[in-house]
Scaffold this motif. Structure first.
Motif: not given
Length: 151
Positions: A3-6, A65-71, A86-99, A114-117
């Motif tokens: 994976r890294r070499s690719s 996908r690999n991150h999801l499987m490990e998570y 965990k995957l994209h912390p910059d896409n989370v509302n800091q005051k409301h982490p569930h958003l 990916l999550w749903n399957i």
């Protein structure tokens, strides 16, 4: 790891491509020389760039996908929002982490799909994440902002 070499190979190709750039049928070479190219050369170059883009997208989704499987193996009862955090912390509302960023809820979201399957992977019982429209999300966001302003 293959994976890294690719990924490194894609990075090398991108660096090489950045030296020569074709804009509007004119090739700008790294030493700022300009030469005209034929339509066939432009088509070949466009196909080459599209191949690189597709390969990068596949590699990226493999990483997601690999991150999801490990998570989910580590946190079997987690939520979609927690995983995205965990995957994209910059896409989370800091005051409301569930958003999280509304783009993770759109119909075509690869992350949501990916999550749903993989709901039962890792022995967990996670919730299905339905696609949401902009109206659903803006109402939820507006209600939080108005609640904050009253505090």
């Amino acid at each position: 790891k293959p994976r890294r070499s690719s990924i490194w190979r894609v990075n090398d190709v991108v660096k090489t491509l950045s030296k020569n750039l074709t804009v509007g049928g004119m090739e700008v070479v790294s030493n700022n020389e300009i030469s005209t190219t034929t339509t066939q050369e432009n088509d070949d170059e466009l196909n080459f760039f599209n191949d690189i883009k597709r390969e990068a997208e596949v590699l990226c989704m493999m990483e997601v996908r690999n991150h999801l499987m490990e998570y989910v193996n580590s946190y079997p009862s987690s939520t979609y929002e927690e995983w995205i955090g965990k995957l994209h912390p910059d896409n989370v509302n800091q005051k409301h982490p569930h958003l999280i960023d509304h783009r993770f809820y759109v119909e075509d979201s690869d992350h949501r799909r990916l999550w749903n399957i993989n709901l039962t992977r890792g022995g967990g019982k996670r919730s299905y994440v339905h696609a949401k429209t902009g109206d659903d999300l803006s109402l939820r966001w507006d209600s939080l902002l108005s609640a904050e302003s009253k505090e």
